[in-house]
Design a protein around this motif. Structure first.
Motif, PDB file in Angstrom:
ATOM      1  N   ASP A 117       0.831  -1.200   0.000  1.00  0.00           N
ATOM      2  CA  ASP A 117       0.000   0.000   0.000  1.00  0.00           C
ATOM      3  C   ASP A 117       0.865   1.249   0.000  1.00  0.00           C
ATOM      4  OD1 ASP A 117      -2.223  -1.597   0.146  1.00  0.00           O
ATOM      5  OD2 ASP A 117      -2.937  -0.808   2.062  1.00  0.00           O
ATOM      6  N   ASP A 146       2.929  -2.713   4.246  1.00  0.00           N
ATOM      7  CA  ASP A 146       2.234  -3.990   4.112  1.00  0.00           C
ATOM      8  C   ASP A 146       0.721  -3.750   4.105  1.00  0.00           C
ATOM      9  OD1 ASP A 146       2.379  -7.166   4.595  1.00  0.00           O
ATOM     10  OD2 ASP A 146       0.788  -6.328   5.850  1.00  0.00           O
ATOM     11  N   HIS A 147       0.031  -4.417   3.190  1.00  0.00           N
ATOM     12  CA  HIS A 147      -1.397  -4.167   2.998  1.00  0.00           C
ATOM     13  C   HIS A 147      -2.196  -4.430   4.276  1.00  0.00           C
ATOM     14  CE1 HIS A 147      -5.291  -4.052   0.979  1.00  0.00           C
ATOM     15  NE2 HIS A 147      -5.558  -5.254   1.479  1.00  0.00           N
ATOM     16  N   GLU A 148      -2.014  -5.601   4.883  1.00  0.00           N
ATOM     17  CA  GLU A 148      -2.787  -5.928   6.080  1.00  0.00           C
ATOM     18  C   GLU A 148      -2.395  -5.048   7.261  1.00  0.00           C
ATOM     19  OE1 GLU A 148      -3.389  -9.928   7.271  1.00  0.00           O
ATOM     20  OE2 GLU A 148      -3.613 -10.686   5.226  1.00  0.00           O
ATOM     21  N   ASN A 150      -1.426  -1.943   7.097  1.00  0.00           N
ATOM     22  CA  ASN A 150      -2.045  -0.647   6.860  1.00  0.00           C
ATOM     23  C   ASN A 150      -3.530  -0.672   7.199  1.00  0.00           C
ATOM     24  OD1 ASN A 150      -2.410   2.006   5.942  1.00  0.00           O
ATOM     25  ND2 ASN A 150      -2.623   1.385   3.807  1.00  0.00           N
ATOM     26  N   ARG A 151      -4.242  -1.694   6.754  1.00  0.00           N
ATOM     27  CA  ARG A 151      -5.690  -1.729   6.882  1.00  0.00           C
ATOM     28  C   ARG A 151      -6.161  -2.228   8.247  1.00  0.00           C
ATOM     29  NH1 ARG A 151      -7.314  -0.860   1.475  1.00  0.00           N
ATOM     30  NH2 ARG A 151      -5.405  -0.085   0.511  1.00  0.00           N
ATOM     31  N   ARG A 265      -7.372  -2.838  -3.097  1.00  0.00           N
ATOM     32  CA  ARG A 265      -6.021  -2.304  -2.998  1.00  0.00           C
ATOM     33  C   ARG A 265      -5.927  -1.026  -3.825  1.00  0.00           C
ATOM     34  NH1 ARG A 265      -1.861  -6.113  -1.432  1.00  0.00           N
ATOM     35  NH2 ARG A 265      -2.768  -8.133  -0.944  1.00  0.00           N
ATOM     36  N   SER A 267      -2.673   0.200  -4.359  1.00  0.00           N
ATOM     37  CA  SER A 267      -1.257   0.251  -4.695  1.00  0.00           C
ATOM     38  C   SER A 267      -1.041   0.082  -6.188  1.00  0.00           C
ATOM     39  CB  SER A 267      -0.477  -0.817  -3.941  1.00  0.00           C
ATOM     40  OG  SER A 267      -0.588  -0.610  -2.573  1.00  0.00           O
TER      41      SER A 267
END
Length: 267
Positions: A117, A146-148, A150-151, A265, A267
């Protein structure tokens, strides 16, 4: 107790190994974003290379042309601004920062197909008007995240800060990346931080503390004194406070750990 926890990180730090040199103070052009109008002071001269301050309406950034990320973002976070931010539609207008030289800035192509991200340092959710919201989407305010993380983890930390600011009336917040260890990686030309931190100072309580966490899914969230974080990252983050003041701990909310729900996403 914290010395043992971070001893390995400090010994292996490639970019941010603290150096015993005087602080490299920045005379800020946007002092209202900082506690006592004093911006953080860089202790490690490696970090001072190709740095530029960027001032926006409700936050400021000191950007590194080496990492092509912010070294930190700073907010004077007020309850009235957060009230104004509620209900604003997120527009996801990510953009390269035109005020930075091309050879020092991140581009949208750097993040494309990276799987990471574009993670805000000064959060979009804190922005009180459309202009500030657009400012928050500059890549000068982003790190590869990192995506997870961040979210889930990071989103909960950001929300905890907003709740604190509404209760306290005002907080000073410093947010930034850390690049620790010898095996750093890049997406395009942008360095990926190994860790992220968020410093919170309450003027009402005259206390500060920091969240510190690895940039990965399901990472442990540490709450540490500002003095310890400064040692790790090589930046004096709250220079107007004494070391003794920075050893005292503001009571930060406990962040629940759970998986992120699926979201598209960006990104």
């Amino acid at each position: 107790m914290f010395q043992k926890l971070f001893a390995g990180l400090a010994l292996g730090a490639a970019l941010l190994a603290p150096a015993l040199v005087p602080s490299l103070a920045l005379a800020s052009n946007c002092p209202s974003h900082y506690l006592d109008a004093r911006a953080p002071e860089i202790k490690n001269p490696k970090l001072a290379t190709a740095t530029r301050e960027l001032c926006y309406g409700v936050f400021g950034v000191v950007h590194s042309g080496v990492t092509r990320t912010p070294l930190w973002s700073a907010e004077n976070l007020r309850a009235d601004n957060l009230e104004a931010a509620e209900g604003l539609k997120r527009d996801n207008a990510f953009h390269a920062e035109s005020r930075l030289p091309r050879g020092e800035r991140a581009e949208l192509a750097d993040y494309a197909r990276s799987g990471l991200d574009r993670g805000h340092m000064a959060p979009n959710g804190n922005m009180p008007d459309p202009r500030s919201q657009r400012d928050s989407f500059t890549l000068a305010n982003m790190v590869p995240q990192d995506h997870e993380h961040n979210r889930a983890i990071w989103a909960r930390i950001e929300e905890a800060v907003r709740k604190m600011a509404k209760k306290e009336g005002q907080l000073y917040v410093i947010t930034g990346p850390a690049f620790l260890g010898a095996n750093l990686r890049k997406v395009g030309n942008v360095l990926v931080p190994t860790h992220l931190y968020k410093v919170v100072y309450s003027p009402r309580q005259k206390l500060a503390a920091a969240w510190f966490t690895e940039n990965r899914a399901q990472a442990e969230i540490q709450v540490i004194p500002v003095a310890e974080l400064e040692r790790i990252v090589g930046i004096e983050l709250l220079p107007s406070l004494s070391r003794q003041q920075k050893e005292r701990m503001l009571n930060l909310p406990k962040i629940r750990q759970k998986k992120a729900r699926f979201t598209p996403r960006f990104s």
